[in-house]
Design an enzyme around this catalytic site. Sequence first.
Site, PDB file in Angstrom:
ATOM      1  N   LYS A 104       0.823  -1.200   0.000  1.00 23.86           N
ATOM      2  CA  LYS A 104       0.000   0.000   0.000  1.00 23.86           C
ATOM      3  C   LYS A 104       0.867   1.265   0.000  1.00 23.86           C
ATOM      4  CE  LYS A 104      -4.165  -2.124   1.024  1.00 23.86           C
ATOM      5  NZ  LYS A 104      -3.686  -3.500   0.841  1.00 23.86           N
TER       6      LYS A 104
HETATM    7  C1  LIG Z   1      -4.145  -4.591   0.112  1.00 26.21           C
HETATM    8  C2  LIG Z   1      -3.330  -5.832   0.004  1.00 26.21           C
HETATM    9  C3  LIG Z   1      -3.574  -6.803  -0.992  1.00 26.21           C
HETATM   10  C4  LIG Z   1      -4.730  -6.690  -1.970  1.00 26.21           C
HETATM   11  O1  LIG Z   1      -4.512  -5.695  -2.933  1.00 26.21           O
HETATM   12  P1  LIG Z   1      -5.755  -5.152  -3.799  1.00 26.21           P
HETATM   13  O2  LIG Z   1      -5.188  -3.998  -4.560  1.00 26.21           O
HETATM   14  O3  LIG Z   1      -6.774  -4.702  -2.791  1.00 26.21           O
HETATM   15  O4  LIG Z   1      -6.217  -6.255  -4.657  1.00 26.21           O
HETATM   16  C5  LIG Z   1      -2.741  -7.906  -1.061  1.00 26.21           C
HETATM   17  N1  LIG Z   1      -1.731  -8.083  -0.181  1.00 26.21           N
HETATM   18  C6  LIG Z   1      -1.469  -7.177   0.793  1.00 26.21           C
HETATM   19  C7  LIG Z   1      -0.355  -7.447   1.743  1.00 26.21           C
HETATM   20  C8  LIG Z   1      -2.242  -6.022   0.917  1.00 26.21           C
HETATM   21  O5  LIG Z   1      -1.970  -5.145   1.895  1.00 26.21           O
END
Ligand SMILES: *Cc1c(COP(=O)(O)O)cnc(C)c1O
Length: 498
Positions: free
Chosen positions: A112
Amino acid sequence: MYISTRDNYEKVSAAQAIKLGMVPAGGLFVPEQIPTLSLEKIFALKGCSYQAVAEKIISLFLEDFSSEEIKGCVARAYNGENFTHPEIAPLSKLDDRTFILELWHGPTAAFKDMALQIMPHFLSLAVRKVEAHKEIVILVATSGDTGKAALEGFKNVPGIKIIVFYPHQGVSRVQELQMSTTDGSNTYVVAVRGNFDDCQSAVKNIFADEEFKAVLAGHDYELSSANSINWGRLLPQIVYYFYAYLNLLTQGEIKAGEKINFVVPTGNFGNILAGWYAQKMGLPVYKFVCASNENKVLTDFFNTGIYDRNREFKQTNSPSMDILISSNLERFLFELTGHDGKKIKTWMDELNKTGRFQVDADTKKAMDEIMAAGFATERETLDTIKEVFAAAGYTLDTHTAVAVKVYEDYRKESGDMHKTVIDATASPFKFNTSVLEAIKGEQTTDCKDEFEVLQELSKVSGMPLHPALKDLDKKPVLHKRVCDKGEIKEVIGEILGI
Ligand SMILES: *Cc1c(COP(=O)(O)O)cnc(C)c1O
């Protein structure tokens, strides 16, 4: 210009789309036209830094931002202070065909950060372009991880204050310390006596409280969110798909123009959709593989064309993918239907009412051409961590392990021999207990607190402890506010001095 996926709003500029976050009447903003790059132009970026690739890609989508502004955003986000690796998103080779794209070198050890480090700078500029005198107040309700990533992204960004609410005694000690030790002159963290749902509904109620918003407006404050459906969060993720491809070219692993696969551990469908936009811009991609955990709504959807959220929600060892409604899928379907906003609105209304919708045959066919999908169970996830560690000496986190397992299944079934990049979305330290137990057996974590588990995992994996998690117990606690769930509005007023 940006348009609504539900055909229910006027065209807006990039700055307006980012400032609004989502379409006020429901729906998401997407670019009216996807800019393209010829293969020559893509290859010309070979050897460029992550920052240079980011400037190039981002400028194609933000036409109302000057190149100086974009350069400034990129420099403030992707630098050696925020990221622990000079390449920002480095590639690791797992075997002859398989590469891991590490998206977790940012300040909170998860992917993120790739978007949340830069999006606040977009938002700050967007507000100045649209309504110069307003100060933005970001409200976040968090069950742990998003709060810290948002705090790190927004801290010290001019014209913005951020207030994070989390359930008091409802997050892990590491998560709590990560938030309560955050510095920055514009960050506020509040523990709420209640659970995550209480925090979330309190924040939602405030967004819907016209009277309170009028009071805020009287003081030149405007509320906004750091939500993952904001175009400003999707856009930065397009960059690393190009960067990974260019990296393989530079290393001589692929020939110019050779198609590759991307495997993406998926929750809200933002990450994988960013990859799809990269392909539409001209990046040579053969398939995207959408990897889910036991909350496998998307696997079923890609296999049957029926999206059905009417099922039991499971808490798994890859919690960031525990999602039954993948918001960004709406953008993907809008694109595949040739921008048929009426159709999207019908499907989304059905989803809202019945929890289910089915796409038509043409859309299903378009999905099949570019997407493959699969899921992994919790047991398979842990086994994969153990196997990859034994075979390659590489330590996976649980989310990335889901993707590796789904890719193994896909490769066996399809015989697809294209070179493949797997997105690694979290550092193994972030999900330390599951990872250590997978490698060393369940008894290893008995009687250990999380800080001891982190030390042990560092020893076993041979990886230095991620700085985001290091010495947390020694940092000063700067945020100590606790309130009842009925007091959130008062707390906001107190923080803003109104
Ligand atoms: C948010 C997240 C995801 C999922 O990503 P999306 O863009 O919501 O599909 C996968 N792995 C981790 C560690 C995340 O923090």
